[in-house]
Design a protein around this motif. Structure first.
Motif, PDB file in Angstrom:
ATOM      1  N   LEU A 146       0.840  -1.198   0.000  1.00  0.00           N
ATOM      2  CA  LEU A 146       0.000   0.000   0.000  1.00  0.00           C
ATOM      3  C   LEU A 146       0.874   1.247   0.000  1.00  0.00           C
ATOM      4  O   LEU A 146       2.024   1.212   0.433  1.00  0.00           O
ATOM      5  N   ALA A 147       0.298   2.341  -0.477  1.00  0.00           N
ATOM      6  CA  ALA A 147       0.941   3.650  -0.369  1.00  0.00           C
ATOM      7  C   ALA A 147      -0.039   4.567   0.353  1.00  0.00           C
ATOM      8  O   ALA A 147      -0.744   5.361  -0.271  1.00  0.00           O
ATOM      9  N   LEU A 157      -4.689  -3.703  11.264  1.00  0.00           N
ATOM     10  CA  LEU A 157      -3.710  -3.946  10.209  1.00  0.00           C
ATOM     11  C   LEU A 157      -2.317  -3.619  10.726  1.00  0.00           C
ATOM     12  O   LEU A 157      -2.127  -2.654  11.462  1.00  0.00           O
ATOM     13  N   THR A 158      -1.365  -4.426  10.333  1.00  0.00           N
ATOM     14  CA  THR A 158       0.011  -4.278  10.803  1.00  0.00           C
ATOM     15  C   THR A 158       0.936  -3.994   9.634  1.00  0.00           C
ATOM     16  O   THR A 158       0.821  -4.605   8.576  1.00  0.00           O
ATOM     17  N   VAL A 159       1.853  -3.074   9.821  1.00  0.00           N
ATOM     18  CA  VAL A 159       2.887  -2.789   8.828  1.00  0.00           C
ATOM     19  C   VAL A 159       4.070  -3.710   9.087  1.00  0.00           C
ATOM     20  O   VAL A 159       4.665  -3.682  10.163  1.00  0.00           O
ATOM     21  N   HIS A 160       4.415  -4.523   8.084  1.00  0.00           N
ATOM     22  CA  HIS A 160       5.554  -5.438   8.224  1.00  0.00           C
ATOM     23  C   HIS A 160       6.860  -4.801   7.748  1.00  0.00           C
ATOM     24  O   HIS A 160       7.928  -5.159   8.239  1.00  0.00           O
ATOM     25  N   ALA A 161       6.781  -3.896   6.777  1.00  0.00           N
ATOM     26  CA  ALA A 161       7.985  -3.228   6.266  1.00  0.00           C
ATOM     27  C   ALA A 161       7.574  -1.937   5.585  1.00  0.00           C
ATOM     28  O   ALA A 161       6.442  -1.807   5.112  1.00  0.00           O
ATOM     29  N   VAL A 267       4.204   0.577   2.056  1.00  0.00           N
ATOM     30  CA  VAL A 267       4.289  -0.395   3.144  1.00  0.00           C
ATOM     31  C   VAL A 267       3.792  -1.757   2.675  1.00  0.00           C
ATOM     32  O   VAL A 267       2.969  -1.857   1.762  1.00  0.00           O
ATOM     33  N   LEU A 268       4.302  -2.796   3.299  1.00  0.00           N
ATOM     34  CA  LEU A 268       3.751  -4.141   3.174  1.00  0.00           C
ATOM     35  C   LEU A 268       2.936  -4.385   4.432  1.00  0.00           C
ATOM     36  O   LEU A 268       3.473  -4.341   5.543  1.00  0.00           O
ATOM     37  N   GLY A 302       6.048  -0.822  11.218  1.00  0.00           N
ATOM     38  CA  GLY A 302       5.183  -0.172  12.191  1.00  0.00           C
ATOM     39  C   GLY A 302       4.971  -1.024  13.420  1.00  0.00           C
ATOM     40  O   GLY A 302       5.266  -2.203  13.444  1.00  0.00           O
ATOM     41  N   PRO A 303       4.438  -0.449  14.467  1.00  0.00           N
ATOM     42  CA  PRO A 303       4.206  -1.173  15.705  1.00  0.00           C
ATOM     43  C   PRO A 303       3.089  -2.194  15.551  1.00  0.00           C
ATOM     44  O   PRO A 303       2.310  -2.151  14.619  1.00  0.00           O
TER      45      PRO A 303
END
Length: 312
Positions: A146-147, A157-161, A267-268, A302-303
């Motif tokens: 996503l951007a 939702l979690t940001v992995h990278a 982000v992934l 992200g956290p």
């Protein structure tokens, strides 16, 4: 009412036409149309308004949509539970992506993943950031690039990278700016622009950048496909902001814009800290492992609560 019919219903909702939905489901259009008609007959109401070029949901269709998503998510959870016991010899994973992704070579990554797990079927969807985010929340996608620009991801939702992509201005060959190499954003006030349709991650980032600098752009043409945008710029319809690799692959002049440096965050993302679907977990491990092996250095993830860090 069969699960297969609900899948066909959701395919039409996602793709917008019966033709595209049939292609996605790997069946002929007549069979998909019959499946939808049978579902409508069972429910006693039309689910789609078929009068326009793109079918749209009726009131009955909108009422069915969240329930169809829930039923399909339940069916998918059951399959994932079996897959967890059976191992990774089979399974299915769905990943979404913005159309202008350049920080990751997704085809190359998926080819390497397929070589390692040939029995896992991978489904790829490209769409707007909002559509991808909703599909991720609904369980239709396991992972998505996503951007989100300055927006926070929805809770859950979690940001992995995270990566930061440089944006450059592409012009037609022979354009006055083409030979300059660099330009100030304030110098673009009289330039006609080609842009993506509102709602895409790139359009949002460029619009925010222009607003921040007080630049009012004159949009000559807006599009939904990256290839068409590049060809319109090449033809001299206008200039456009794109990630640098897109301009370089197209062989168009790439003008570095200063004050400020334009860029966007990619982000992934996924649901929770770890996918429940074993196939999705394997793909996430692959993507994160490949990231490390290739030496890429994205920003910190992200956290766990899914809130992404501020864009850099």
């Amino acid at each position: 009412m069969e699960i297969r019919q609900l899948r066909h219903f959701m395919a039409v909702v996602t793709e917008g036409t019966f033709t595209a939905a049939a292609r996605t489901e790997l069946i002929v259009q007549s069979a998909l149309s019959t499946s939808i008609r049978n579902l409508e007959r069972e429910l006693g109401a039309d689910l789609f308004d078929r009068t326009g070029r793109r079918v749209v949901l009726t009131e009955a269709g909108r009422a069915l949509l969240p329930r169809a998503r829930a039923l399909l998510a339940g069916e998918r959870s059951a399959r994932e539970a079996v897959a967890a016991v059976a191992g990774l010899d089979s399974g299915r994973v769905a990943i979404g992506t913005i159309q202008t992704l350049t920080c990751v070579d997704l085809p190359e990554e998926l080819a390497a993943f397929h070589e390692e797990f040939p029995g896992i079927q991978v489904s790829v969807r490209d769409a707007t950031v909002d559509d991808l985010t909703e599909a991720l929340r609904a369980g239709e996608l396991d992972l998505a690039y996503l951007a989100p620009d300055a927006r926070e991801l929805p809770e859950g939702l979690t940001v992995h990278a995270t990566w930061h992509e440089e944006l450059v201005l592409i012009t037609a060959p022979g354009h006055p700016l083409a030979g300059a190499g660099t330009a100030l954003l304030s110098e673009l006030a009289e330039e006609p622009f080609v842009d993506f349709r509102a709602g895409t991650g790139l359009e949002t980032a460029v619009r925010r950048l222009a607003a921040h600098c007080g630049l009012t752009r004159r949009i000559t043409c807006d599009v939904t496909q990256a290839g068409l945008l590049v060809n319109l710029v090449r033809a001299g319809i206008g200039v456009a902001f794109v990630p640098r690799p897109i301009g370089e692959r197209a062989g168009l002049p790439c003008v570095t814009v200063r004050q400020p440096d334009p860029g966007r965050t990619v982000v992934l993302a996924g649901r929770g800290s770890r996918p429940r679907n074993p196939a999705a977990g394997a793909l996430l491990d692959h993507l994160m492992g490949r990231r490390r092996l290739t030496g890429a250095v994205p920003a910190a993830a992200g956290p766990p609560d899914g809130r992404r860090p501020p864009a850099g």
